[in-house]
Structure formats: structure tokens, C-alpha cells
Design an enzyme around this catalytic site. Structure first.
Site, PDB file in Angstrom:
ATOM      1  N   THR A 106       0.822  -1.218   0.000  1.00  0.00           N
ATOM      2  CA  THR A 106       0.000   0.000   0.000  1.00  0.00           C
ATOM      3  C   THR A 106       0.847   1.255   0.000  1.00  0.00           C
ATOM      4  OG1 THR A 106      -1.815  -1.092   1.123  1.00  0.00           O
ATOM      5  CG2 THR A 106      -1.726   1.279   1.351  1.00  0.00           C
ATOM      6  N   SER A 111       1.582  -7.571  -1.203  1.00  0.00           N
ATOM      7  CA  SER A 111       2.233  -8.647  -0.442  1.00  0.00           C
ATOM      8  C   SER A 111       1.352  -9.881  -0.324  1.00  0.00           C
ATOM      9  CB  SER A 111       2.690  -8.164   0.936  1.00  0.00           C
ATOM     10  OG  SER A 111       1.611  -8.035   1.824  1.00  0.00           O
ATOM     11  N   THR A 155       1.620  -4.366   4.139  1.00  0.00           N
ATOM     12  CA  THR A 155       1.436  -4.658   5.568  1.00  0.00           C
ATOM     13  C   THR A 155       0.753  -6.015   5.798  1.00  0.00           C
ATOM     14  OG1 THR A 155      -0.714  -3.558   5.705  1.00  0.00           O
ATOM     15  CG2 THR A 155       1.238  -2.214   6.157  1.00  0.00           C
ATOM     16  N   ASP A 156       0.006  -6.489   4.796  1.00  0.00           N
ATOM     17  CA  ASP A 156      -0.804  -7.693   5.039  1.00  0.00           C
ATOM     18  C   ASP A 156       0.026  -8.915   5.427  1.00  0.00           C
ATOM     19  OD1 ASP A 156      -3.106  -6.309   4.591  1.00  0.00           O
ATOM     20  OD2 ASP A 156      -3.405  -7.007   2.541  1.00  0.00           O
TER      21      ASP A 156
END
Ligand code: ASP
Length: 302
Positions: free
Chosen positions: A12, A54, A85-86
Site C-alpha cells: 500500500t 504482499s 502490511t498484510d
């Protein structure tokens, strides 16, 4: 001035709207344009090994990035990896095991909102990551929303909020205060000669128990060498599944037990259902995060 190698991988933080949803678009160099003050903090060299959400990352991607870090170990004082971030916690955990005793800062960061977007956390996170990469922090951590969270302890706990990460079963290793000052309270142990762990077996299954899980699914898991069962509370195997789990273990599959609870960890001694599982040969994963357990098992440490 310290020299930091930045590896931009997407996520992101680097996203732009495509008309079909957010997708990574910015390079590492473009991300740096949003934090001009960085030139007063360190010198940076940028590499763009990939530009992906990701969600699409596998162990192959993670090992490719780890290899670049390893190969550049002597040339830089620290490393910053921008990442979605996932699955950042999976990468942080795997790096912690693969880059054994690395001895230099390997700092991951990402953002819940794209760089340049309104109320984005991207600038603060990226600047913070570089600040920590310039410190004496000998290992893998993530810098997110003002916290320095160890690579083996981080979990993403919120899919929307800015404070999306938490340090599990341990306090964060440090913070970055409002003045931008890094305060490190705990450091990973330096622990011997640096080593790149090449032998990573990604064929590990993580299975979540539900109260009515069909036992034949566990029979099916016999084709895998290593299975992590995420149970309830302190951990254990439901009595009605004991026979199939025992069969799985006797067939040669190594079975590990963890808990669905985010904090507290598994303790197979506490209840009879746990002790019976242990007597069958199941291995307790204690207070590790799921991501850390998976990485440790993949690297053959457990
Ligand atoms: N789906 C994005 C990713 O993991 C989410 C993010 O970066 O926050 O790449």
C-alpha cells in the site's frame, strides 16, 4: 553518515488507484521524494527487487529479498524494506530465522494508506524505519506507527486502522517519540557468526481447528511432513479428533500445536486435552506468533 540500503517491494505504501483497486506503482526512489528530510539523516541506495501486493508473496519472494540483504551485508550499515502490511509479519519472521545473527538493522515498514494520500501513515513510518536502521539494532524489526517491533513478535491485528500492528507476548523493542528520537529498550541478542539459512522448506500446513471440523481433513494432511494445528485457548486436541491426529503423527508427519488466541501462547500442560496431545508426540509452540512458528518450522528449527 550511515549508508542504508533500501529495498522497495510494493504494498500500500507504494500504491496508486488504478480504477480496478489499489496496486503498487511507486518505486523506492519515488517514495523517498516524500521524505526530503532524509538527506540529513543518512545516505541511501535504492533497489527495487519487486513491486507487488504482499498478498502475492511466497517464500520464494521472501528468500529473494533476504538473499539481496545477505549479499550486501558488508556494504551497508543497515537495511530498510518497504513492504505490504498484510503479510509483513510473515516476512519479518522469516527474515529473523533466515538471516541468523545478522548483526545489523533489517527494518521493514509499510503503510495502511498510500504515500501522499490524505492522513497517510506512510511518511512517518518510512522516516522512522530509516531512523531505526541508523541505530545499533542488531536484527530484524518492523517500524510502524512509532513502534519498533521485533520480527519474531509482530502481528497485524487491524485491517483498517492506522495502528494495525501489535507486539505479541513481549513489549515492543522501542519507540520513536514525537521529536523523531529513537528509544530502543530491548535489542535482539547478537548470537554468534552471521549465517544465511538456505534450507527452507515452505511445505508446512497451518490448520485452524473449529469445533466441528471434519476428521477426514486431518487424514488428508498425511501428505505433508509438517502440520501446525491452531487450537483453542491453551491448546490441545479435541477428544473426537485424537485418533486421526495420532494416526497422522504415527504416519511420520510432525505435528505442532499453537493457539488461536493472539496473546498468552499455548501451554499443553494445563489441561488434560493438552497433555494427551503432548503424550501423542505433538510439539507445543508456546508463545510464538503463528508467523514466527511457521518460519521456525520452515527453517527446521523445531
Ligand atoms: N494489500 C496490501 C499489501 O499487503 C496491504 C498493505 O500494504 O497495507 O501489499
Amino acid at each position: 553518515m550511515k549508508h542504508i540500503l533500501m529495498l522497495a517491494t510494493g504494498g500500500t505504501i507504494a500504491c496508486r488507484q488504478t480504477g480496478h483497486g489499489l496496486a503498487p506503482a511507486l518505486t523506492g526512489e519515488e517514495l523517498l521524494e516524500f521524505i526530503p528530510e532524509l538527506k540529513h539523516i543518512c545516505k541511501v541506495t535504492v533497489l527495487n527487487p519487486m513491486s507487488v501486493d504482499s498478498t502475492d508473496m511466497t517464500a520464494e519472494h521472501r528468500l529473494r529479498i533476504a538473499r539481496v540483504i545477505w549479499d550486501n551485508r558488508d556494504g551497508y550499515d543497515g537495511f530498510v524494506i518497504t513492504h505490504g502490511t498484510d503479510t509483513l509479519a510473515y516476512t519479518a519472521a522469516l527474515f529473523s530465522h533466515v538471516l541468523r545473527a545478522f548483526g545489523k538493522p533489517v527494518i521493514l515498514t509499510g503503510a495502511q494508506r498510500p504515500m501522499g494520500a490524505e492522513e497517510s501513515d506512510a511518511e512517518g513510518n518510512l522516516l522512522g524505519a530509516f531512523r531505526v536502521a541508523c541505530e545499533d539494532y542488531p536484527g530484524v524489526a518492523a517500524v510502524v506507527h512509532g513502534q519498533v517491533i521485533r520480527g519474531t513478535r509482530i502481528a497485524k491485528v487491524d485491517s483498517r486502522g492506522i495502528s494495525a500492528f501489535r507486539s505479541i507476548n513481549a513489549p515492543a523493542d522501542g519507540i520513536i517519540n514525537n521529536m523523531g528520537k529513537v528509544i530502543i529498550n530491548h535489542r535482539p541478542e547478537r548470537g554468534g557468526e552471521p549465517e544465511f539459512v538456505e534450507n527452507v522448506d515452505a511445505s508446512v500446513v497451518l490448520m485452524k481447528l473449529t469445533p466441528d471440523l471434519d476428521p477426514t481433513i486431518i487424514d488428508f494432511l498425511g501428505r505433508y511432513n509438517k502440520v501446525i494445528i491452531e487450537g483453542f485457548g491453551s491448546g490441545g486436541v479435541p477428544t473426537r479428533l485424537e485418533k486421526v491426529v495420532q494416526k497422522l503423527i504415527l504416519s511420520g508427519t510432525r505435528v505442532y500445536l499453537t493457539t488461536q488466541c493472539l496473546s498468552g501462547g499455548a501451554d499443553l500442560h494445563k489441561y488434560k486435552v493438552g497433555r494427551r496431545a503432548e503424550a501423542m508426540g505433538a510439539v507445543c509452540l508456546g508463545d510464538r506468533t503463528t508467523e514466527d512458528a511457521l518460519a521456525a518450522v520452515m527453517c527446521g528449527e523445531l
